[in-house]
Design an enzyme around this catalytic site. Structure first.
Site, PDB file in Angstrom:
ATOM      1  N   HIS A 139       0.832  -1.196   0.000  1.00 60.58           N
ATOM      2  CA  HIS A 139       0.000   0.000   0.000  1.00 60.58           C
ATOM      3  C   HIS A 139       0.869   1.249   0.000  1.00 60.58           C
ATOM      4  CE1 HIS A 139      -3.210  -2.774   1.343  1.00 60.58           C
ATOM      5  NE2 HIS A 139      -4.018  -1.889   0.777  1.00 60.58           N
ATOM      6  N   LYS A 180      -0.601   4.828   4.619  1.00 60.52           N
ATOM      7  CA  LYS A 180      -1.499   3.881   5.290  1.00 60.52           C
ATOM      8  C   LYS A 180      -1.008   3.624   6.708  1.00 60.52           C
ATOM      9  CE  LYS A 180      -3.960  -0.478   4.669  1.00 60.52           C
ATOM     10  NZ  LYS A 180      -5.263   0.190   4.897  1.00 60.52           N
TER      11      LYS A 180
END
Length: 273
Positions: free
Chosen positions: A158, A162
């Protein structure tokens, strides 16, 4: 008659995508009636302009109680603390609730479950059709490979902003594998490895997280056997897939009976599984 929607976490990446997809009618039958976010700099701004598209005629507010009670559905991509904190109020209002927030601890999950006793709630770590189909395939694969010596590893990547790890999606995929194998995920889960962890036991599901750049979301489940490796993967290239899935869930859950639903429940009419 349109389903009236409030976006909680409106100024975040997903909030903006949700607002834009509603205004562009990517899913028809929805009306934006509220945009809630705690960011002070965005207060009072038109939600559509803030999201980078046409004016919505709805201004950003930090007071969910101003718009939540009269909505049909609240779509929540805020924070784990905000989600849990709002649970008693949403239960009291009886507003349907679609939750894409991840990183909820056990106490926070309990607050959501309590709310689901009074209002319909869809809770999912990932709203895309592709990921929910992948979970189904992972569970089927694990059922077929159970007892045949295949080790399970979950890899996820990600963007560098995040906050939680493993991702909610990775945990969904790990749960699907655990269900197929008949294991308790909490007992089998191992988050990364370092040092001298020793030989890998049979009953283990490893999770490995990569964070960097602007990666939207890549997930792979590996079934590693002797002499072969089976990989089931999903790559998101746009947040629109998550937004559209959440909007479809909102359209579906409005008016349903009070209980906790999964995205698989909401997507049965789309995926046919």
């Amino acid at each position: 008659m349109s389903v009236k929607v409030v976006i909680q976490g409106a100024c975040g990446r997903m909030g903006k995508a949700l607002i834009r997809c509603i205004l562009e009618e990517k899913v028809q039958g929805l009306e934006l009636v509220g945009a809630v976010d705690r960011r002070e700099a965005e207060q009072g701004k038109d939600a559509g302009v803030m999201a980078g598209c046409k004016a919505a005629g709805v201004n950003v507010t930090n007071r969910l109680e101003e718009v939540g009670p009269d909505a049909d559905v609240i779509i929540d991509f805020s924070s784990h603390t905000a989600t849990a904190g709002n649970a008693p109020h949403i239960a009291e209002w009886g507003t349907a609730w679609v939750i894409g927030t991840t990183g909820l601890n056990e106490e926070e999950q309990a607050a959501v479950h309590a709310a689901a006793e009074k209002t319909p709630v869809v809770l999912s770590g990932n709203m895309s059709m592709g990921i929910n189909l992948l979970c189904h395939l992972v569970e089927l694969g694990a059922q077929s490979l159970k007892g045949k010596g295949y080790d399970v590893e979950v890899l996820e990547s990600h963007h560098n902003q995040k906050k939680d790890s493993p991702s909610g999606t990775a945990l969904m995929l790990g749960q699907a594998a655990a269900d197929g194998y008949g294991w308790d995920l909490k007992e089998a889960q191992v988050d990364g490895r370092s040092g001298m962890p020793g030989e890998r036991p049979e009953k283990e599901i490893g999770f490995h997280a990569i964070r960097g750049g602007d990666i939207v979301g890549d997930h792979t489940v590996m079934f590693a056997g002797v002499g072969e490796l089976l990989e089931l993967s999903h790559r998101a290239t746009s947040r629109d897939v998550f937004a559209i899935g959440a909007l479809q869930a909102a359209l579906w859950v409005a008016g349903k009976e009070a209980r906790l639903y999964t995205m698989k429940d909401a997507m049965k009419y789309v995926l046919g599984i």
